[in-house]
Design a protein around this motif. Structure first.
Motif, PDB file in Angstrom:
ATOM      1  N   ASN A 436      37.577  43.886  23.686  1.00 49.34           N
ATOM      2  CA  ASN A 436      36.882  44.543  24.856  1.00 49.34           C
ATOM      3  C   ASN A 436      37.580  45.700  25.259  1.00 49.34           C
ATOM      4  O   ASN A 436      37.395  46.859  25.277  1.00 49.34           O
ATOM      5  N   GLY A 437      38.934  45.639  25.130  1.00 48.41           N
ATOM      6  CA  GLY A 437      39.917  46.552  25.402  1.00 48.41           C
ATOM      7  C   GLY A 437      39.780  47.824  24.540  1.00 48.41           C
ATOM      8  O   GLY A 437      39.664  49.076  24.901  1.00 48.41           O
ATOM      9  N   MET A 438      40.103  47.475  23.241  1.00 52.06           N
ATOM     10  CA  MET A 438      39.964  48.429  22.220  1.00 52.06           C
ATOM     11  C   MET A 438      38.488  49.444  22.048  1.00 52.06           C
ATOM     12  O   MET A 438      38.520  50.714  21.992  1.00 52.06           O
ATOM     13  N   MET A 439      37.516  48.581  22.316  1.00 49.81           N
ATOM     14  CA  MET A 439      36.076  49.268  22.436  1.00 49.81           C
ATOM     15  C   MET A 439      35.970  49.996  23.553  1.00 49.81           C
ATOM     16  O   MET A 439      35.337  51.151  23.426  1.00 49.81           O
ATOM     17  N   ALA A 440      36.601  49.729  24.682  1.00 51.69           N
ATOM     18  CA  ALA A 440      36.426  50.509  25.842  1.00 51.69           C
ATOM     19  C   ALA A 440      37.283  51.774  25.628  1.00 51.69           C
ATOM     20  O   ALA A 440      36.799  53.046  26.175  1.00 51.69           O
ATOM     21  N   ILE A 441      38.095  51.708  24.971  1.00 52.13           N
ATOM     22  CA  ILE A 441      39.144  52.961  24.840  1.00 52.13           C
ATOM     23  C   ILE A 441      38.406  54.035  23.787  1.00 52.13           C
ATOM     24  O   ILE A 441      38.279  55.000  23.893  1.00 52.13           O
ATOM     25  N   LEU A 442      37.793  53.223  22.708  1.00 55.21           N
ATOM     26  CA  LEU A 442      37.137  53.895  21.523  1.00 55.21           C
ATOM     27  C   LEU A 442      35.843  54.538  22.219  1.00 55.21           C
ATOM     28  O   LEU A 442      35.356  55.654  21.743  1.00 55.21           O
ATOM     29  N   GLY A 444      35.512  55.792  25.247  1.00 53.36           N
ATOM     30  CA  GLY A 444      35.684  56.994  26.152  1.00 53.36           C
ATOM     31  C   GLY A 444      35.161  56.120  27.377  1.00 53.36           C
ATOM     32  O   GLY A 444      35.359  56.826  28.438  1.00 53.36           O
ATOM     33  N   MET A 445      35.343  54.847  27.872  1.00 52.92           N
ATOM     34  CA  MET A 445      35.262  54.194  29.008  1.00 52.92           C
ATOM     35  C   MET A 445      36.378  53.642  29.671  1.00 52.92           C
ATOM     36  O   MET A 445      36.349  53.618  30.709  1.00 52.92           O
ATOM     37  N   ASN A 446      37.292  54.054  28.879  1.00 49.60           N
ATOM     38  CA  ASN A 446      38.865  53.848  29.713  1.00 49.60           C
ATOM     39  C   ASN A 446      39.792  54.860  29.087  1.00 49.60           C
ATOM     40  O   ASN A 446      40.773  54.271  28.175  1.00 49.60           O
ATOM     41  N   PRO A 447      39.942  56.028  29.437  1.00 49.63           N
ATOM     42  CA  PRO A 447      40.770  57.117  28.718  1.00 49.63           C
ATOM     43  C   PRO A 447      41.978  57.001  29.240  1.00 49.63           C
ATOM     44  O   PRO A 447      42.354  57.963  30.342  1.00 49.63           O
ATOM     45  N   ARG A 448      42.937  55.983  28.978  1.00 52.88           N
ATOM     46  CA  ARG A 448      44.293  55.966  29.477  1.00 52.88           C
ATOM     47  C   ARG A 448      45.291  55.669  28.487  1.00 52.88           C
ATOM     48  O   ARG A 448      45.112  54.601  27.819  1.00 52.88           O
ATOM     49  N   PRO A 449      46.223  56.751  28.020  1.00 46.75           N
ATOM     50  CA  PRO A 449      47.065  56.820  26.943  1.00 46.75           C
ATOM     51  C   PRO A 449      47.931  55.470  27.056  1.00 46.75           C
ATOM     52  O   PRO A 449      48.385  54.856  26.026  1.00 46.75           O
ATOM     53  N   LEU A 450      48.365  55.165  28.281  1.00 49.66           N
ATOM     54  CA  LEU A 450      49.282  54.142  28.295  1.00 49.66           C
ATOM     55  C   LEU A 450      48.687  52.717  27.774  1.00 49.66           C
ATOM     56  O   LEU A 450      49.287  52.122  27.275  1.00 49.66           O
ATOM     57  N   THR A 451      47.184  52.416  28.115  1.00 48.81           N
ATOM     58  CA  THR A 451      46.483  51.335  27.799  1.00 48.81           C
ATOM     59  C   THR A 451      46.449  51.294  26.366  1.00 48.81           C
ATOM     60  O   THR A 451      46.750  50.421  25.763  1.00 48.81           O
ATOM     61  N   LEU A 452      46.060  52.489  25.868  1.00 48.65           N
ATOM     62  CA  LEU A 452      46.254  52.330  24.467  1.00 48.65           C
ATOM     63  C   LEU A 452      47.356  52.101  23.691  1.00 48.65           C
ATOM     64  O   LEU A 452      47.431  51.267  22.441  1.00 48.65           O
ATOM     65  N   ALA A 453      48.482  52.732  24.410  1.00 47.54           N
ATOM     66  CA  ALA A 453      49.906  52.416  23.912  1.00 47.54           C
ATOM     67  C   ALA A 453      50.029  50.968  23.911  1.00 47.54           C
ATOM     68  O   ALA A 453      50.666  50.075  22.774  1.00 47.54           O
TER      69      ALA A 453
END
Length: 523
Positions: A436-442, A444-453
């Motif tokens: 869920n976290g990676m798909m939200a980032i992919l 554009g639902m959660n544009p947070r660089p720190l969360t991606l890191a």
């Protein structure tokens, strides 16, 4: 003595000629600069445009509409007004659809036979996983599904929407250069469809003419890097058994994707190394697709059948497109903004270029709304500087994800890299907060660089753990350490490129979400 006077005379004549030419040249330049400045001021007084936009692609057309809705007079100059035929820009992530809605352009995805896409289907070594965008994300205020479509149809809808406003002039022409007066961009020189060379002036010029921009180097110091190539073709009269997923195969050496772009057309796009493109003319491409790539495409869901159908039918609408990367470096020129692929590019495997461009358009629209007089070059310059910071949460997240994902997908004989590739597939397919976290980032639902890191760190540890299992031999331990080193190298490069504060301090991301991740009331 006579020779002496002759030499003096010749040198004096030469010096006088040079001085006369220099004075004449400088005087002409001053007159030309003054004339350009006077013409620009006169056009402004006579009701000339507030903004000139070079390029009427996704970003240029969307910006023209958004600014015109705010009462600005906009002149858009596009090299070719016919419907574009291209293989990139065919997928709109959920976050991109939110940006489109906030610009009042959501209806441009209608009447083009766009296909609903709620997620991905991943394939590797006979394993398959369906991974949807998180459907119950309370932090995302829009329908969490993507759309796939013909890029050209979408662009034409955007152009029609923009040109429907009376204060938008959409013209076919080729822009030759920027007009600069005392270091400030005042407009452009272009040739119209009749071949006439024209100077057009406006307080603000936006360069949005794509990845092969001929104006980029006049405004910014960005340099593009060719990463690989995509060969793509459309399979007519075909429908996948699962037409609502983007099907991504972890093929060797590089990935292949299939997705439905209309109700009866399937797009196939296969990545190839930058220095090894089989010839289409002599049949090498067909041979490569049939013998090397087709056996790796899963038979399930009619994927291989449709893939081979497209090859057998002669690769209709076949295109080879270079994938490029280019960091976003701010321009120090006044009176100009560079947007879209002319400004910032990343590997297209994450299908998020349009989303970043629309996010940038939304930010610029909101910033310029605060200026009643767009002709104030100093205030516009200050707003543009803030734009480069505000855009970071979305842009830095997408840029980092694209770079890391494209590197991880490359199949090699290197045990550490292959361990990370397998670990990434397993992580994406593991469900729960990881998927869920990676798909939200992919999406554009959660544009947070720190969360991606943090997810990238988790993927790294996950991959190391798998490589050490079931017995942590010295060789496995060494390769697990190499995985950690590779991850640090990839993430570290983006921390340097995007900025430590922008990547690892969440303040800007929270402000971006608050201001741009809500459905606007006037949509």
């Amino acid at each position: 003595m006579v020779m002496y006077f002759t030499q003096v005379y010749l040198w004096t004549t030469l010096l006088a000629t040079v001085l006369t030419w220099a004075i004449f040249h400088v005087s002409n330049r001053r007159k030309k600069t003054t004339k350009l400045a006077d013409t620009a001021a006169k056009e402004k007084r006579d009701g000339g445009p507030d903004v000139i936009i070079v390029g009427a692609g996704v970003g240029g057309s969307a910006l023209a509409y958004a600014l015109a809705k705010d009462g600005r007079r906009v002149h858009v100059i596009e090299r070719d007004m016919s419907e574009p035929v291209r293989m990139m820009g065919e997928f709109m992530q959920p976050g991109g659809r939110l940006m489109l809605a906030n610009l009042g352009l959501q209806d441009c995805l209608e009447e083009i036979d766009a296909q609903k896409a709620p997620g991905l289907a991943l394939y590797k070594d006979g394993n398959k996983a369906l991974i949807p965008f998180p459907m119950e994300d309370k932090n995302f205020p829009y329908e969490p599904t993507g759309r796939s479509f013909h890029n050209g149809r979408f662009v034409q809808r955007l152009r029609q929407k923009a040109s429907s406003l009376p204060n938008v002039q959409l013209e076919e022409g080729t822009v030759k250069s920027l007009i600069k007066v005392k270091g400030v961009v005042k407009g452009v020189t272009y040739k119209n469809s009749a071949g006439e060379e024209i100077n057009a002036f406006a307080p603000l010029t936006v360069v949005c003419d794509g990845c092969y921009s001929n104006l980029r180097r006049s405004a910014i110091d960005n340099k593009e890097e060719v990463l690989s190539n995509f060969v793509g073709f459309v399979v007519k009269n075909s429908r996948l058994e699962d037409p609502h997923s983007m099907h991504l195969t972890f093929a060797k050496p590089l990935p292949c994707v299939l997705y439905q772009i209309t109700s009866d057309e399937v797009r196939v796009a296969a990545e190839l190394p930058a220095d090894n493109i089989p010839s289409i003319a002599n049949g090498e491409m067909v041979n490569f697709l049939k013998k090397t790539l087709a056996p790796q495409i899963p038979e399930t869901g009619k994927l291989r059948e449709i893939f081979l159908k497209g090859v057998d039918e002669g690769l209709q609408e076949v295109k080879v497109h270079a994938t490029m990367s280019m960091s976003a470096k701010p321009s120090d020129k006044k009176g100009v903004i560079v947007l879209g692929d002319a400004f910032n590019m990343r590997h297209p495997i994450v299908a998020s270029g349009m989303m970043v461009a629309l996010s940038d358009v939304l930010i610029i629209r909101n910033l310029l709304r605060s200026l009643p007089n767009i002709g104030n070059a100093k205030k516009v310059s200050e707003l543009i500087k803030s734009f480069y910071i505000i855009r970071k949460p979305m842009a830095a997240t997408v840029n980092t994800l694209a770079d890391v994902f494209s590197n991880v997908l490359v199949a090699t004989t290197d045990e550490a890299k292959e361990g990370m590739r397998q670990g990434c597939f397993n992580y994406m397919c593991s469900g729960g907060y990881r998927t869920n976290g990676m798909m939200a980032i992919l999406g554009g639902m959660n544009p947070r660089p720190l969360t991606l890191a943090l997810h990238l760190v988790d993927i790294t540890l996950f991959s190391m753990g798998q490589l050490l299992s079931p017995f942590p031999s010295p060789r496995r331990f060494w390769h697990s350490l190499r995985i950690f080193g590779l991850a640090l190298q990839m993430l570290g490069a983006h921390v340097v490129d995007e900025g430590f504060k922008e990547m690892l301090i969440p303040t800007n991301a929270a402000a971006y979400r608050r201001n741009y991740m809500a459905v606007a009331s006037d949509c």
